[in-house]
Design an enzyme around this catalytic site. Structure first.
Site, PDB file in Angstrom:
ATOM      1  N   GLN A  97     -28.658  -7.162  20.875  1.00  0.00           N
ATOM      2  CA  GLN A  97     -29.862  -7.661  21.426  1.00  0.00           C
ATOM      3  C   GLN A  97     -30.787  -6.390  20.627  1.00  0.00           C
ATOM      4  O   GLN A  97     -31.980  -6.622  20.899  1.00  0.00           O
ATOM      5  CB  GLN A  97     -30.141  -7.418  22.816  1.00  0.00           C
ATOM      6  CG  GLN A  97     -29.140  -8.444  23.631  1.00  0.00           C
ATOM      7  CD  GLN A  97     -28.898  -8.064  25.150  1.00  0.00           C
ATOM      8  OE1 GLN A  97     -29.693  -8.471  25.881  1.00  0.00           O
ATOM      9  NE2 GLN A  97     -27.952  -7.121  25.546  1.00  0.00           N
ATOM     10  N   ASN A  98     -30.457  -5.451  20.010  1.00  0.00           N
ATOM     11  CA  ASN A  98     -31.337  -4.301  19.404  1.00  0.00           C
ATOM     12  C   ASN A  98     -31.660  -4.794  18.100  1.00  0.00           C
ATOM     13  O   ASN A  98     -31.317  -5.616  17.513  1.00  0.00           O
ATOM     14  CB  ASN A  98     -30.273  -3.191  19.417  1.00  0.00           C
ATOM     15  CG  ASN A  98     -29.906  -2.685  20.749  1.00  0.00           C
ATOM     16  OD1 ASN A  98     -30.214  -3.254  21.580  1.00  0.00           O
ATOM     17  ND2 ASN A  98     -28.843  -1.811  20.675  1.00  0.00           N
ATOM     18  N   ASP A 100     -33.298  -2.326  16.369  1.00  0.00           N
ATOM     19  CA  ASP A 100     -33.612  -0.869  15.531  1.00  0.00           C
ATOM     20  C   ASP A 100     -33.137  -0.832  14.494  1.00  0.00           C
ATOM     21  O   ASP A 100     -33.295   0.182  13.847  1.00  0.00           O
ATOM     22  CB  ASP A 100     -33.318   0.179  16.763  1.00  0.00           C
ATOM     23  CG  ASP A 100     -32.125   0.161  17.313  1.00  0.00           C
ATOM     24  OD1 ASP A 100     -31.624   0.529  18.556  1.00  0.00           O
ATOM     25  OD2 ASP A 100     -31.145  -0.365  16.499  1.00  0.00           O
ATOM     26  N   HIS A 115     -32.100 -10.902  18.795  1.00  0.00           N
ATOM     27  CA  HIS A 115     -33.527 -10.770  19.179  1.00  0.00           C
ATOM     28  C   HIS A 115     -34.243 -10.418  17.740  1.00  0.00           C
ATOM     29  O   HIS A 115     -35.211  -9.796  18.034  1.00  0.00           O
ATOM     30  CB  HIS A 115     -33.628  -9.845  20.125  1.00  0.00           C
ATOM     31  CG  HIS A 115     -33.429 -10.318  21.521  1.00  0.00           C
ATOM     32  ND1 HIS A 115     -33.080  -9.471  22.670  1.00  0.00           N
ATOM     33  CD2 HIS A 115     -32.690 -11.525  21.951  1.00  0.00           C
ATOM     34  CE1 HIS A 115     -32.561 -10.219  23.641  1.00  0.00           C
ATOM     35  NE2 HIS A 115     -32.485 -11.538  23.250  1.00  0.00           N
ATOM     36  N   CYS A 144     -50.592 -14.484   0.982  1.00  0.00           N
ATOM     37  CA  CYS A 144     -51.298 -15.410   1.429  1.00  0.00           C
ATOM     38  C   CYS A 144     -52.742 -15.124   2.349  1.00  0.00           C
ATOM     39  O   CYS A 144     -53.672 -15.953   2.393  1.00  0.00           O
ATOM     40  CB  CYS A 144     -50.874 -16.721   1.788  1.00  0.00           C
ATOM     41  SG  CYS A 144     -50.375 -16.475   3.783  1.00  0.00           S
ATOM     42  N   GLY A 181     -24.184  -0.708  26.998  1.00  0.00           N
ATOM     43  CA  GLY A 181     -25.805  -0.488  27.190  1.00  0.00           C
ATOM     44  C   GLY A 181     -26.659  -1.631  27.300  1.00  0.00           C
ATOM     45  O   GLY A 181     -27.601  -1.603  26.746  1.00  0.00           O
ATOM     46  N   GLU A 209     -24.768   3.078  34.531  1.00  0.00           N
ATOM     47  CA  GLU A 209     -25.051   2.443  35.760  1.00  0.00           C
ATOM     48  C   GLU A 209     -24.377   0.980  35.946  1.00  0.00           C
ATOM     49  O   GLU A 209     -24.158   0.232  35.053  1.00  0.00           O
ATOM     50  CB  GLU A 209     -26.567   2.202  35.972  1.00  0.00           C
ATOM     51  CG  GLU A 209     -27.226   3.540  35.949  1.00  0.00           C
ATOM     52  CD  GLU A 209     -28.894   3.139  35.834  1.00  0.00           C
ATOM     53  OE1 GLU A 209     -29.691   4.361  35.630  1.00  0.00           O
ATOM     54  OE2 GLU A 209     -29.286   2.291  35.997  1.00  0.00           O
ATOM     55  N   ALA A 225     -22.590   5.492  26.096  1.00  0.00           N
ATOM     56  CA  ALA A 225     -21.835   5.013  24.818  1.00  0.00           C
ATOM     57  C   ALA A 225     -21.269   5.930  24.204  1.00  0.00           C
ATOM     58  O   ALA A 225     -20.119   5.949  23.518  1.00  0.00           O
ATOM     59  CB  ALA A 225     -22.797   4.145  24.075  1.00  0.00           C
TER      60      ALA A 225
HETATM   61  N1  APR Z   1     -25.071   4.426  26.933  1.00  0.00           N
HETATM   62  C1  APR Z   1     -24.776   3.199  27.538  1.00  0.00           C
HETATM   63  N2  APR Z   1     -25.837   2.466  28.281  1.00  0.00           N
HETATM   64  C2  APR Z   1     -26.859   3.137  28.629  1.00  0.00           C
HETATM   65  C3  APR Z   1     -27.114   4.614  28.164  1.00  0.00           C
HETATM   66  C4  APR Z   1     -26.174   5.212  27.561  1.00  0.00           C
HETATM   67  N3  APR Z   1     -26.370   6.313  26.918  1.00  0.00           N
HETATM   68  N4  APR Z   1     -28.318   4.885  28.812  1.00  0.00           N
HETATM   69  C5  APR Z   1     -28.689   3.745  29.456  1.00  0.00           C
HETATM   70  N5  APR Z   1     -27.839   2.813  29.434  1.00  0.00           N
HETATM   71  C6  APR Z   1     -28.019   1.377  30.021  1.00  0.00           C
HETATM   72  C7  APR Z   1     -28.905   1.300  31.244  1.00  0.00           C
HETATM   73  O1  APR Z   1     -28.279   1.769  32.294  1.00  0.00           O
HETATM   74  C8  APR Z   1     -29.404  -0.270  31.092  1.00  0.00           C
HETATM   75  O2  APR Z   1     -28.329  -0.935  31.798  1.00  0.00           O
HETATM   76  O3  APR Z   1     -28.518   0.628  29.191  1.00  0.00           O
HETATM   77  C9  APR Z   1     -29.129  -0.462  29.653  1.00  0.00           C
HETATM   78  C10 APR Z   1     -30.496  -0.705  28.855  1.00  0.00           C
HETATM   79  O4  APR Z   1     -31.151  -1.964  29.642  1.00  0.00           O
HETATM   80  P1  APR Z   1     -32.335  -2.610  29.111  1.00  0.00           P
HETATM   81  O5  APR Z   1     -33.440  -1.294  28.691  1.00  0.00           O
HETATM   82  O6  APR Z   1     -32.840  -3.385  29.885  1.00  0.00           O
HETATM   83  O7  APR Z   1     -31.907  -2.834  27.718  1.00  0.00           O
HETATM   84  P2  APR Z   1     -31.482  -4.382  27.225  1.00  0.00           P
HETATM   85  O8  APR Z   1     -30.105  -4.750  28.141  1.00  0.00           O
HETATM   86  O9  APR Z   1     -30.896  -4.391  25.954  1.00  0.00           O
HETATM   87  O10 APR Z   1     -32.567  -5.527  27.333  1.00  0.00           O
HETATM   88  C11 APR Z   1     -32.337  -6.766  26.915  1.00  0.00           C
HETATM   89  O11 APR Z   1     -34.918  -7.074  27.133  1.00  0.00           O
HETATM   90  O12 APR Z   1     -36.957  -6.355  26.660  1.00  0.00           O
HETATM   91  C12 APR Z   1     -35.868  -7.310  26.292  1.00  0.00           C
HETATM   92  O13 APR Z   1     -35.647  -8.165  24.214  1.00  0.00           O
HETATM   93  C13 APR Z   1     -35.584  -6.867  24.870  1.00  0.00           C
HETATM   94  O14 APR Z   1     -33.416  -6.854  23.558  1.00  0.00           O
HETATM   95  C14 APR Z   1     -34.250  -6.522  24.985  1.00  0.00           C
HETATM   96  C15 APR Z   1     -33.714  -7.173  26.295  1.00  0.00           C
END
Ligand code: APR
Length: 239
Positions: A97-98, A100, A115, A144, A181, A209, A225
């Site tokens: 979903q990243n 980056d 995404h 353009c 994550g 979490e 991770a």
């Molecule tokens: N290692 C693993 N997981 C981690 C770490 C880490 N070091 N630090 C935080 N997390 C976890 C958090 O507990 C959380 O559950 O990563 C998750 C991040 O959640 P979000 O910030 O909601 O990210 P994501 O799930 O990728 O969001 C999905 O939402 O805003 C949209 O398009 C955007 O792709 C994104 C989508």
């Protein structure tokens, strides 16, 4: 933390399903939780089509700032381990979903970007795609003259059908899915672990979490991770 190492060759098709937490230890902020991007920015102003139409310059500035911040971020050992596994195992795919680009910078190639990517812009008129490299100043207009739109799936956008089809096909036949994550709150991406579970794959979660989807995993490692992936795949630890 008692982590049983995984023998990759015990599995035919391995999927890493990654979210923003995968990049947290590289210094990239997550979207939700403490210090999250959506605690600082209102997505309705910087990450949706309506905001882009209303104020393209502000939206482009938000994404350019995220690209600039990434110049100080490096892939961490967890990215490298996933990259090494792709080289040592015949069928490893990252469904991320990243946006980056850190999996790519760690050497991974079999990547499905659900995404989109911060490193692509497309002409809002012709659809022409511009690829950006790390540190490159991003243009705002196409040759353009039309505004360039970040090639990202924003809130309210539909995912690209071909991308969804490829991801669904692989998740539908994998025998190991490792979710790393992700808060699992954004659909349709959040539905992939359930699809893997329903078709019989071993499902593992890595997240400090618990999430709304933790119930469906066979194993949930409550850790980061960067600490769990090396323990799961000790033989893939690159120097
Ligand atoms: N290692 C693993 N997981 C981690 C770490 C880490 N070091 N630090 C935080 N997390 C976890 C958090 O507990 C959380 O559950 O990563 C998750 C991040 O959640 P979000 O910030 O909601 O990210 P994501 O799930 O990728 O969001 C999905 O939402 O805003 C949209 O398009 C955007 O792709 C994104 C989508």
């Amino acid at each position: 933390m008692d982590i049983q190492p995984i023998t990759p060759t015990d599995y035919r098709t391995i999927v890493f399903f990654t979210g923003a937490g995968m990049s947290a230890e590289s210094g990239v902020p997550t979207y939700r939780g403490r210090g999250g991007i959506w605690a600082k920015y209102n997505w309705q102003e910087v990450a949706c089509e309506e905001a882009f139409r209303r104020n393209p310059g502000k939206v482009l500035e938000f994404h350019a700032l995220r690209r600039q911040q990434l110049t100080d971020c490096q892939p961490h050992q967890g990215h490298s381990i996933i990259g090494a596994l792709e080289n040592s195992h015949p069928d490893v795919t990252i469904i991320t979903q990243n946006i980056d680009g850190l999996h790519q910078r760690a050497g991974s190639q079999r990547i499905i970007e659900l995404h989109g990517s911060l490193w692509r812009l497309r002409c809002s008129r012709e659809g022409k795609v511009y690829h950006l490299s790390l540190g490159e100043k991003s243009p705002v207009r196409c040759q353009c003259g039309a505004w360039l739109r970040p090639d990202i799936i924003w809130f309210g956008d539909c995912l690209i059908p071909d991308v969804v089809q490829r991801a669904t096909e692989i998740v539908g036949r994998c025998d190991l899915l490792i979710a790393v994550g992700t808060s699992a709150v954004v659909w349709p991406a959040a539905g992939f672990p359930q699809l893997a579970r329903d078709q019989g794959a071993q499902c593992i979660e890595i997240n400090p979490e618990a999430t709304e989807m933790s119930f469906l995993y066979h194993v949930s490692h409550q850790g980061s991770a960067g600490e769990v992936l090396p323990a799961l795949f000790p033989d893939a630890i690159t120097a």
